[in-house]
Design an enzyme around this catalytic site. Structure first.
Site, PDB file in Angstrom:
ATOM      1  N   SER A 174       0.836  -1.182   0.000  1.00 49.75           N
ATOM      2  CA  SER A 174       0.000   0.000   0.000  1.00 49.75           C
ATOM      3  C   SER A 174       0.877   1.240   0.000  1.00 49.75           C
ATOM      4  O   SER A 174       2.057   1.167  -0.340  1.00 49.75           O
ATOM      5  CB  SER A 174      -0.948  -0.003   1.198  1.00 49.75           C
ATOM      6  OG  SER A 174      -1.950   1.000   1.068  1.00 49.75           O
ATOM      7  N   ASN A 175       0.304   2.375   0.352  1.00 53.82           N
ATOM      8  CA  ASN A 175       1.086   3.608   0.424  1.00 53.82           C
ATOM      9  C   ASN A 175       0.520   4.494   1.517  1.00 53.82           C
ATOM     10  O   ASN A 175      -0.500   4.185   2.124  1.00 53.82           O
ATOM     11  CB  ASN A 175       1.107   4.318  -0.930  1.00 53.82           C
ATOM     12  CG  ASN A 175      -0.275   4.769  -1.354  1.00 53.82           C
ATOM     13  OD1 ASN A 175      -0.888   5.605  -0.722  1.00 53.82           O
ATOM     14  ND2 ASN A 175      -0.776   4.164  -2.418  1.00 53.82           N
ATOM     15  N   ARG A 176       1.218   5.597   1.788  1.00 57.24           N
ATOM     16  CA  ARG A 176       0.958   6.403   2.969  1.00 57.24           C
ATOM     17  C   ARG A 176      -0.197   7.396   2.835  1.00 57.24           C
ATOM     18  O   ARG A 176      -0.420   8.204   3.729  1.00 57.24           O
ATOM     19  CB  ARG A 176       2.239   7.139   3.379  1.00 57.24           C
ATOM     20  CG  ARG A 176       3.339   6.177   3.859  1.00 57.24           C
ATOM     21  CD  ARG A 176       4.677   6.896   4.000  1.00 57.24           C
ATOM     22  NE  ARG A 176       4.518   8.070   4.834  1.00 57.24           N
ATOM     23  CZ  ARG A 176       5.118   9.248   4.626  1.00 57.24           C
ATOM     24  NH1 ARG A 176       5.933   9.395   3.601  1.00 57.24           N
ATOM     25  NH2 ARG A 176       4.916  10.267   5.429  1.00 57.24           N
ATOM     26  N   ALA A 208      -4.358   7.723  -4.140  1.00 59.31           N
ATOM     27  CA  ALA A 208      -3.008   7.270  -4.467  1.00 59.31           C
ATOM     28  C   ALA A 208      -3.128   5.793  -4.849  1.00 59.31           C
ATOM     29  O   ALA A 208      -2.920   4.902  -4.038  1.00 59.31           O
ATOM     30  CB  ALA A 208      -2.084   7.469  -3.269  1.00 59.31           C
TER      31      ALA A 208
END
Lengths: 253, 253
Positions: A43-45, A110
């Protein structure tokens, strides 16, 4: 009845005279999660805060807002329809089901560029001291799928970069045929991913036949205030280019 | 002064006569995140709820509790010391700094087995239609590092599995020289990762010289109630095996 009224959270008053009255806005927000096995993921932040702030701002301006949200820990803004999704492919499906009935599409999520080539059915076990290699394949590009449609909505993209913002923003604007791109520097401490504050530079091409890149900087502020400022600027571009005219956008070759 | 008292959140009353009075408990909770680049990461679905519930239960039983937490969205239980970490290596450092002064260590965190061989300094860009391969290397095994110490605490591990629970639990119990392991089936709908409820099977070896595997099942219930039930059982094992005796554990070859 008085107590009843006190207990009911106030619905955001849809401003039927607002500049976005009778306008349908579709917004994606948050990260996507790409499963590795039943417990692990990529995943991402992204916290989703910027996309949720945009949904709230659009609603306050009178729009009918649908928010497609990846896995985030945020309450749904009052008066906004929310669809929760997990992976990029889930998000694409939710967007494709709704995009033809929207006027403005804002791709703020995102979205993971890559997913696992194969998802393990059971939890992967560590083997000895071996290293491991994960094979990834590209996810569909949701925003490009939107602008590829026969009559695309006014489309806004985001570029979260750690360097060379203007170059990447220009490239994305052209390649994905966006009407507007909002670039932010996620490497700035206290701004961007997860933070409550953000700054942005908005880029778009000047009206045809010019191909000049126009930029508009918004200094750091609360994401809610930034969302309002983004719509202030977006409206000057949106009203210039009514839906029926966007097919011949100035970025077409 | 009355208003003042109303505004101050009540501190959990440390039960100085509780069964864990004068006992120092160190607990890890939540997932770890392993960075791919400045925005992307590998992680897992652990919410931290089970570890936080264990910290709260230990405190209520009179223990001095330190909670080492990965990135989670949970409030710190009253009266508990919390250290926030991100990666497995951060978590190991936080544990190693504190483990020699604890009596009971509970490794409840879902520590990432692997991290990226190399973390990209800038956000990775998608290239054409190419696939991508991520090279991973193994992370240190925090719980094994704890039981490898000269005078390890009473050590409790967790096994989150999607199948073959008993087999994996037995293997982990032996290989990591744990005093107790708590196994749960994360594939059960409504239980485990992210959920408010959980069920568990506790495994340990019978006292020497027997090598019989003893199991104790706890049916599904709120994670807070499960935490209390886990300590009820843990205490029967902990008091049997005082700190000075754990060096010669029944799982030694």
């Amino acid at each position: 009845a008085i107590l009843e009224a006190l207990r009911t959270p106030p619905l955001a008053a849809p401003d039927s005279t607002g500049p976005l009255a009778d306008t349908r806005v579709l917004i994606t927000a948050g990260p996507t999660r790409e499963a590795i096995d039943p417990v692990r993921y990529l995943s991402n932040r992204s916290s989703g805060k910027m996309g949720f702030a945009l949904a709230e701002a659009a609603r306050a301006l009178g729009a009918e807002v649908t928010l497609v949200a990846g896995p985030v820990q945020l309450p749904t803004p009052a008066g906004v329809s929310r669809i929760d999704v997990v992976s990029a492919r889930d998000m694409l499906a939710a967007v494709e089901a709704r995009v033809d009935s929207c006027d403005i599409f804002i791709g703020c999520a995102a979205v993971a560029d890559y997913r696992l080539a194969e998802i393990a059915e059971h939890k992967l076990k560590k083997r000895g001291d071996e290293a491991l290699s994960l094979s990834l394949v590209q996810n569909p590009d949701i925003i490009a799928r939107v602008t590829d449609r026969p009559a695309p909505p006014f489309t806004v993209g985001f570029a979260a970069e750690t360097r060379d913002m203007a170059r990447y923003a220009r490239d994305k604007l052209e390649r994905k045929r966006l009407d507007l791109i909002i670039a932010n520097d996620v490497a700035s401490p206290g701004l961007g991913f997860g933070a409550d504050d953000n700054a942005a530079v908005l880029y778009h091409f000047a009206d045809a036949p010019s191909e000049e890149l126009i930029s508009h900087s918004l200094t750091p502020r609360r994401k809610r205030d930034l969302a309002t400022a983004i719509f202030d600027y977006l409206l000057t571009r949106y009203h210039r280019a009514p839906l029926s005219a966007t097919a011949g956008s100035p970025t077409d070759p």
